[in-house]
Write a protein that holds these residues in place. Structure first.
Motif, PDB file in Angstrom:
ATOM      1  N   PHE A   1      45.303  41.017  36.009  1.00  0.00           N
ATOM      2  CA  PHE A   1      44.757  39.666  35.832  1.00  0.00           C
ATOM      3  C   PHE A   1      45.039  38.811  37.069  1.00  0.00           C
ATOM      4  CE2 PHE A   1      45.092  35.262  34.328  1.00  0.00           C
ATOM      5  CZ  PHE A   1      43.848  35.107  33.746  1.00  0.00           C
ATOM      6  N   PHE A   2      46.259  38.878  37.573  1.00  0.00           N
ATOM      7  CA  PHE A   2      46.602  38.136  38.788  1.00  0.00           C
ATOM      8  C   PHE A   2      45.822  38.668  39.984  1.00  0.00           C
ATOM      9  CE2 PHE A   2      49.020  37.987  42.754  1.00  0.00           C
ATOM     10  CZ  PHE A   2      49.031  36.621  42.962  1.00  0.00           C
ATOM     11  N   ILE A   3      45.758  39.982  40.131  1.00  0.00           N
ATOM     12  CA  ILE A   3      45.067  40.584  41.278  1.00  0.00           C
ATOM     13  C   ILE A   3      43.589  40.199  41.281  1.00  0.00           C
ATOM     14  CG2 ILE A   3      44.376  42.766  42.361  1.00  0.00           C
ATOM     15  CD1 ILE A   3      47.383  41.988  42.706  1.00  0.00           C
ATOM     16  N   TRP A   4      42.945  40.207  40.128  1.00  0.00           N
ATOM     17  CA  TRP A   4      41.533  39.803  40.057  1.00  0.00           C
ATOM     18  C   TRP A   4      41.361  38.351  40.484  1.00  0.00           C
ATOM     19  CZ3 TRP A   4      41.220  42.082  34.497  1.00  0.00           C
ATOM     20  CH2 TRP A   4      41.132  43.475  34.572  1.00  0.00           C
ATOM     21  N   ASN A   5      42.270  37.489  40.036  1.00  0.00           N
ATOM     22  CA  ASN A   5      42.215  36.091  40.462  1.00  0.00           C
ATOM     23  C   ASN A   5      42.483  35.964  41.955  1.00  0.00           C
ATOM     24  OD1 ASN A   5      41.973  33.902  38.178  1.00  0.00           O
ATOM     25  ND2 ASN A   5      43.056  35.648  37.295  1.00  0.00           N
ATOM     26  N   TYR A   6      43.447  36.705  42.448  1.00  0.00           N
ATOM     27  CA  TYR A   6      43.760  36.709  43.883  1.00  0.00           C
ATOM     28  C   TYR A   6      42.519  37.111  44.686  1.00  0.00           C
ATOM     29  CZ  TYR A   6      45.921  38.142  48.297  1.00  0.00           C
ATOM     30  OH  TYR A   6      46.229  38.277  49.625  1.00  0.00           O
ATOM     31  N   GLY A   7      41.869  38.175  44.265  1.00  0.00           N
ATOM     32  CA  GLY A   7      40.656  38.630  44.948  1.00  0.00           C
ATOM     33  C   GLY A   7      39.548  37.602  44.928  1.00  0.00           C
ATOM     34  N   TYR A   8      39.413  36.915  43.814  1.00  0.00           N
ATOM     35  CA  TYR A   8      38.411  35.850  43.712  1.00  0.00           C
ATOM     36  C   TYR A   8      38.720  34.732  44.706  1.00  0.00           C
ATOM     37  CZ  TYR A   8      36.146  31.679  41.912  1.00  0.00           C
ATOM     38  OH  TYR A   8      35.434  30.511  41.810  1.00  0.00           O
ATOM     39  N   PHE A   9      39.975  34.256  44.728  1.00  0.00           N
ATOM     40  CA  PHE A   9      40.343  33.155  45.616  1.00  0.00           C
ATOM     41  C   PHE A   9      40.315  33.556  47.085  1.00  0.00           C
ATOM     42  CE2 PHE A   9      42.433  31.508  41.709  1.00  0.00           C
ATOM     43  CZ  PHE A   9      41.674  30.350  41.601  1.00  0.00           C
ATOM     44  N   LYS A  10      40.566  34.824  47.391  1.00  0.00           N
ATOM     45  CA  LYS A  10      40.554  35.291  48.776  1.00  0.00           C
ATOM     46  C   LYS A  10      39.167  35.749  49.229  1.00  0.00           C
ATOM     47  CE  LYS A  10      44.872  34.526  49.521  1.00  0.00           C
ATOM     48  NZ  LYS A  10      45.310  33.497  50.445  1.00  0.00           N
ATOM     49  N   GLY A  11      38.199  35.783  48.311  1.00  0.00           N
ATOM     50  CA  GLY A  11      36.812  36.038  48.688  1.00  0.00           C
ATOM     51  C   GLY A  11      36.355  37.485  48.679  1.00  0.00           C
ATOM     52  N   PHE A  12      37.158  38.420  48.187  1.00  0.00           N
ATOM     53  CA  PHE A  12      36.668  39.794  48.149  1.00  0.00           C
ATOM     54  C   PHE A  12      36.283  40.245  46.744  1.00  0.00           C
ATOM     55  CE2 PHE A  12      41.330  40.224  48.432  1.00  0.00           C
ATOM     56  CZ  PHE A  12      41.606  40.988  47.315  1.00  0.00           C
ATOM     57  N   ILE A  13      36.342  39.334  45.784  1.00  0.00           N
ATOM     58  CA  ILE A  13      35.745  39.553  44.467  1.00  0.00           C
ATOM     59  C   ILE A  13      34.752  38.415  44.258  1.00  0.00           C
ATOM     60  CG2 ILE A  13      36.149  39.522  41.974  1.00  0.00           C
ATOM     61  CD1 ILE A  13      38.773  40.901  42.424  1.00  0.00           C
ATOM     62  N   ASN A  14      33.531  38.764  43.921  1.00  0.00           N
ATOM     63  CA  ASN A  14      32.488  37.768  43.701  1.00  0.00           C
ATOM     64  C   ASN A  14      32.846  36.844  42.544  1.00  0.00           C
ATOM     65  OD1 ASN A  14      30.789  38.753  45.723  1.00  0.00           O
ATOM     66  ND2 ASN A  14      29.961  40.297  44.357  1.00  0.00           N
ATOM     67  N   PRO A  15      32.361  35.599  42.570  1.00  0.00           N
ATOM     68  CA  PRO A  15      32.645  34.677  41.483  1.00  0.00           C
ATOM     69  C   PRO A  15      31.935  35.040  40.172  1.00  0.00           C
ATOM     70  CG  PRO A  15      31.228  33.655  43.090  1.00  0.00           C
ATOM     71  CD  PRO A  15      31.637  34.975  43.659  1.00  0.00           C
ATOM     72  N   CYS A  16      30.947  35.920  40.232  1.00  0.00           N
ATOM     73  CA  CYS A  16      30.255  36.349  39.014  1.00  0.00           C
ATOM     74  C   CYS A  16      29.600  37.706  39.272  1.00  0.00           C
ATOM     75  CB  CYS A  16      29.222  35.327  38.568  1.00  0.00           C
ATOM     76  SG  CYS A  16      27.886  35.097  39.744  1.00  0.00           S
ATOM     77  N   GLY A  17      29.198  38.360  38.194  1.00  0.00           N
ATOM     78  CA  GLY A  17      28.503  39.642  38.312  1.00  0.00           C
ATOM     79  C   GLY A  17      29.407  40.836  38.518  1.00  0.00           C
ATOM     80  N   ASN A  18      30.676  40.733  38.162  1.00  0.00           N
ATOM     81  CA  ASN A  18      31.630  41.827  38.360  1.00  0.00           C
ATOM     82  C   ASN A  18      31.700  42.732  37.137  1.00  0.00           C
ATOM     83  OD1 ASN A  18      32.708  40.953  40.988  1.00  0.00           O
ATOM     84  ND2 ASN A  18      33.371  39.189  39.821  1.00  0.00           N
ATOM     85  N   THR A  19      31.753  44.024  37.389  1.00  0.00           N
ATOM     86  CA  THR A  19      31.874  45.021  36.327  1.00  0.00           C
ATOM     87  C   THR A  19      33.233  45.678  36.412  1.00  0.00           C
ATOM     88  OG1 THR A  19      29.501  45.460  36.302  1.00  0.00           O
ATOM     89  CG2 THR A  19      30.933  47.179  35.419  1.00  0.00           C
ATOM     90  N   LEU A  20      33.901  45.756  35.273  1.00  0.00           N
ATOM     91  CA  LEU A  20      35.158  46.471  35.181  1.00  0.00           C
ATOM     92  C   LEU A  20      34.885  47.826  34.556  1.00  0.00           C
ATOM     93  CD1 LEU A  20      38.253  46.758  35.231  1.00  0.00           C
ATOM     94  CD2 LEU A  20      38.298  45.606  33.008  1.00  0.00           C
TER      95      LEU A  20
END
Length: 98
Positions: free
Chosen positions: A19-38
């Protein structure tokens, strides 16, 4: 010739640390703000509803607050639904071997 893309790799000790890592990735720009598949490959689905003492809606967009919240509120089987609720995960696919 194409350039190789760097893929971040994180090793966590407990499921809910994702959960933290996904948020970290979002804030650092390597996880898109939407459209992500787990794609969750596991022997159990980790879709337990978290019994929260504080609202996820009141969680600040601050990584240290998110880190503390993950340890205080989430468990090893209750971290995916909050990520879906926050919109970090938009599609969930569960793959297990029975």
């Amino acid at each position: 010739m194409t350039e190789a893309l760097a893929v971040p790799l994180f090793i966590v000790g407990e499921h809910h640390e994702a959960f933290f890592i996904w948020n970290y990735g979002y804030f650092k720009g390597f996880i898109n703000p939407c459209g992500n598949t787990l794609l969750h490959v596991d022997s159990h689905d980790d879709m337990v509803i978290a019994l929260l003492d504080s609202s996820i809606d009141e969680l600040e967009d601050d990584l240290s607050s998110i880190y503390a919240y993950g340890y205080r509120e989430l468990g090893i089987a209750s971290f995916i639904i909050p990520a879906i609720y926050k919109g970090i995960i938009n599609n969930y696919t569960y793959l297990c071997r029975y």
